[in-house]
Design a protein around this motif. Structure first.
Motif, short mmCIF file in Angstrom:
data_model
loop_
_atom_site.label_atom_id
_atom_site.label_comp_id
_atom_site.label_asym_id
_atom_site.label_seq_id
_atom_site.Cartn_x
_atom_site.Cartn_y
_atom_site.Cartn_z
N SER A 160 -5.46 5.04 5.82
CA SER A 160 -4.53 4.05 5.27
C SER A 160 -5.11 3.43 4.00
O SER A 160 -4.40 3.22 3.01
CB SER A 160 -4.25 2.97 6.32
OG SER A 160 -3.67 3.54 7.49
N ARG A 216 -3.86 3.31 -0.02
CA ARG A 216 -3.89 2.16 -0.92
C ARG A 216 -4.49 2.55 -2.26
O ARG A 216 -3.94 2.23 -3.33
CB ARG A 216 -4.70 1.01 -0.31
CG ARG A 216 -4.86 -0.18 -1.26
CD ARG A 216 -6.01 -1.10 -0.83
NE ARG A 216 -5.62 -2.07 0.17
CZ ARG A 216 -6.44 -2.95 0.74
NH1 ARG A 216 -7.73 -2.97 0.39
NH2 ARG A 216 -6.00 -3.81 1.64
N ARG A 274 -2.84 3.11 -6.07
CA ARG A 274 -3.34 2.36 -7.23
C ARG A 274 -3.62 3.29 -8.41
O ARG A 274 -3.45 2.92 -9.55
CB ARG A 274 -4.61 1.59 -6.84
CG ARG A 274 -5.02 0.55 -7.87
CD ARG A 274 -5.74 -0.61 -7.22
NE ARG A 274 -4.85 -1.37 -6.37
CZ ARG A 274 -5.24 -2.20 -5.41
NH1 ARG A 274 -6.53 -2.35 -5.16
NH2 ARG A 274 -4.36 -2.86 -4.68
N MET A 313 -6.95 -4.89 5.86
CA MET A 313 -5.74 -4.13 5.57
C MET A 313 -4.91 -4.07 6.84
O MET A 313 -5.45 -3.76 7.92
CB MET A 313 -6.06 -2.72 5.09
CG MET A 313 -4.81 -1.93 4.71
SD MET A 313 -5.18 -0.28 4.08
CE MET A 313 -3.51 0.21 3.57
N GLU A 333 1.20 -3.78 5.20
CA GLU A 333 0.85 -3.35 3.85
C GLU A 333 1.05 -1.85 3.71
O GLU A 333 1.61 -1.38 2.70
CB GLU A 333 -0.60 -3.70 3.51
CG GLU A 333 -0.99 -3.23 2.12
CD GLU A 333 -2.47 -3.31 1.80
OE1 GLU A 333 -2.91 -2.66 0.82
OE2 GLU A 333 -3.23 -4.00 2.53
N LEU A 334 0.61 -1.09 4.70
CA LEU A 334 0.78 0.37 4.65
C LEU A 334 2.25 0.74 4.56
O LEU A 334 2.62 1.65 3.80
CB LEU A 334 0.15 1.01 5.89
CG LEU A 334 0.37 2.51 6.05
CD1 LEU A 334 -0.28 3.28 4.90
CD2 LEU A 334 -0.18 3.00 7.39
N ILE A 337 3.40 0.31 1.08
CA ILE A 337 2.88 1.40 0.25
C ILE A 337 3.77 2.62 0.39
O ILE A 337 4.14 3.27 -0.60
CB ILE A 337 1.42 1.74 0.67
CG1 ILE A 337 0.47 0.62 0.26
CG2 ILE A 337 0.98 3.07 0.04
CD1 ILE A 337 -0.93 0.76 0.84
N LYS A 372 5.43 -7.52 -0.03
CA LYS A 372 4.02 -7.14 0.11
C LYS A 372 3.10 -8.29 -0.31
O LYS A 372 2.01 -8.49 0.27
CB LYS A 372 3.75 -5.91 -0.75
CG LYS A 372 2.38 -5.27 -0.57
CD LYS A 372 2.30 -4.01 -1.44
CE LYS A 372 1.01 -3.26 -1.25
NZ LYS A 372 0.95 -2.05 -2.12
N GLN A 403 -6.32 -8.34 -3.58
CA GLN A 403 -5.34 -7.27 -3.55
C GLN A 403 -4.03 -7.63 -4.24
O GLN A 403 -3.43 -6.82 -4.95
CB GLN A 403 -5.08 -6.83 -2.11
CG GLN A 403 -6.26 -6.14 -1.45
CD GLN A 403 -6.78 -4.97 -2.26
OE1 GLN A 403 -6.01 -4.10 -2.68
NE2 GLN A 403 -8.08 -4.94 -2.50
N GLU A 440 -2.41 -5.59 -7.36
CA GLU A 440 -1.07 -5.02 -7.30
C GLU A 440 -0.19 -5.54 -8.44
O GLU A 440 0.62 -4.80 -9.00
CB GLU A 440 -0.42 -5.32 -5.94
CG GLU A 440 -1.01 -4.51 -4.81
CD GLU A 440 -0.78 -3.02 -5.00
OE1 GLU A 440 0.25 -2.51 -4.54
OE2 GLU A 440 -1.64 -2.37 -5.64
#
Length: 488
Positions: free
Chosen positions: A211, A215, A219, A343, A347-348, A351, A413, A423, A427
């Protein structure tokens, strides 16, 4: 004065950038016993995790939350909400991250030497944590010491700086290797204390590693030379069976910090005034939650008056015009284990929603988005209100532009990344979302800073490689773009 000098030299030695006059005797005297290559991996893991999470919380509260309009400090001496970051801010995270990176890499070495049960699992854990910590370092500074860092014991005390592109590509290799090591599925014996994150579960560490992989791939996805898009597709669609990822909140990487040692929160001993005084939530942060009638509000913010409403204040206010503080952090957050987030599953999901919108993977963006919204709320042990996903300001809108969809995903998010190191700032730098209002007193030309400058100590102790790195970055200033943020 003497204590200050010793601290600087110990930090420099751990990073491998001490001045050449640092003697062997001095190094022997000041070596941290926890960083010994003979220390067993189970003695290194928990202290490293606690130190890292608490250091991240410290600076999330001080810097990132104000930059990203989670909070607004009313003291004129702290101007992060005005996009002012002084050079002296750069040393704290650099020092803490690099010191713990030594311990993390020693976990790998020690596991290799001892060959005890689960040593492959400790190696996989080490590689995942190496990728996590190194990614934070390079995301916040750009080109940094990597291949020669943390090698002071080998005599490398002025390490070269690696390009962020090369660092990212090697982190991808480390995460691939970790996935293979953890596929052996050997749980750590008697690891409840040694591994406070996943209690020794190789499966949970593997899912976290993959995972985290997504991320970092997301990015770097704007850079074709990274190969990130193809790798995202492989992990999610083409070879998902060999790349297990988080499938629920129970797989989230959250260090259960609280009031008591050894997992004591950074904020546990703060006075209430030091934690919730002197700053309040911003209008941007509170207004969105109010519009959504979000059940997380009473878990994180103070209500005002008899009506129990929530209000924020203006970020980027002009000099001498500090507003009156309204809703603040709840003091119960000081020991709330949710702040130990590294994390989480929500969040995943966001993504994956973004990856689907951009066409990187197959799948329905709405499904990922709805999962993210729902699990971001249940993560806080709150109940999702009936009809929440159908609320006008929450529901997925398929009939808007790609950029508007990205805004919708990144706005949700943003709240999922509450107090999660830097984070949210990373982002925003990558995507420009969520769109933040610009206050009347914002400086730096109204531009969000792009990085930290290199620490003053590093400039002094590694001047040749520092100058090389600064030139490669296009100048050592807060507006220089890191690799994944530079336009092609």
């Amino acid at each position: 004065m003497k204590k200050g000098i010793v601290y600087i030299w110990i930090t420099a030695l751990a990073i491998g950038i001490a001045a050449s006059s640092c003697t062997k005797d001095f190094a022997d005297i000041n070596t941290n016993p926890n960083a010994s290559p003979h220390a067993l991996p189970e003695t290194l893991l928990s202290p490293a995790l606690v130190s890292l999470v608490n250091s991240n919380l410290n600076r999330a509260m001080r810097i990132s939350n104000d930059l990203m309009q989670v909070s607004v400090t009313v003291s004129e001496s702290r101007e992060f909400h005005r996009y002012v970051i002084r050079p002296t801010e750069s040393d704290y995270m650099w020092s803490n991250w690099y010191v713990q990176l030594t311990n993390i890499r020693d976990i790998y070495t020690s596991a290799s030497l001892t060959q005890q049960t689960g040593y492959q699992t400790y190696q996989g854990i080490s590689l995942i944590l190496d990728a996590w910590v190194t990614s934070m370092i390079t995301d916040m500074y750009g080109d940094v010491p990597y291949t020669e860092s943390n090698r002071g014991k080998e005599g490398i005390i002025q390490p070269k700086f690696d390009s962020q592109k090369d660092i990212y590509l090697d982190l991808f290799n480390k995460l691939d290797t970790a996935n293979v090591l953890l596929a052996k599925n050997v749980d750590l014996p008697n690891a409840t204390t040694a591994d406070p994150l996943f209690a020794g579960s190789a499966n949970k560490w593997r899912r976290f590693g993959n995972s985290l992989f997504l991320r970092l791939l997301m990015r770097a996805s704007g850079k074709a030379e990274s190969g990130a898009v193809a790798k995202i597709r492989k992990i999610v669609n083409e070879d998902a069976g060999n790349y297990p990822i988080m499938t629920g909140n129970e797989f989230s990487a959250v260090l259960p910090i609280g009031a008591a040692t050894p997992l004591q929160s950074e904020f546990a001993l703060y006075r209430d005034l030091d934690f919730s005084g002197g700053k309040g939530y911003s209008e941007f942060f509170i207004n969105n939650l109010n519009a959504w009638i979000d059940p997380r509000l009473p878990k994180i913010a103070t209500a005002l008056g008899l009506g129990g409403g929530y209000l924020g204040i203006t970020s980027g206010y002009g000099t001498g015009n500090a507003p009156e503080i309204m809703s603040t952090y709840l003091n119960t957050l000081k020991t709330d284990p949710h702040l130990g987030n590294i994390m989480n599953y929500a969040e995943l999901q966001f993504i994956l929603a973004e990856a689907a919108v951009r066409g990187y993977i197959t799948g329905t963006p709405k499904t990922y988005y709805d999962n993210g919204v729902t699990n971001a709320i249940t993560f806080w042990q709150a109940t999702v209100p009936t009809g929440h996903l159908d609320k006008e300001d929450v529901k997925w809108n398929e009939n808007v532009s790609q950029d508007e969809k990205i805004e919708q995903i990144l706005l949700q998010k943003y709240y999922t990344l509450f107090f999660t190191d830097f984070q949210s700032w990373s982002e925003y730098r990558r995507t420009g979302h969520p769109v933040l209002p610009i206050g009347p007193g914002v400086q730096n030309g109204g531009k969000m800073p792009s990085r930290f400058v290199y620490p003053i100590n590093t400039q002094a102790t590694n001047p040749v490689h520092y100058r090389e790195a600064a030139n490669a970055m296009g100048g050592d200033n807060i507006n220089a773009k890191v690799w994944w943020n530079k336009p092609d």
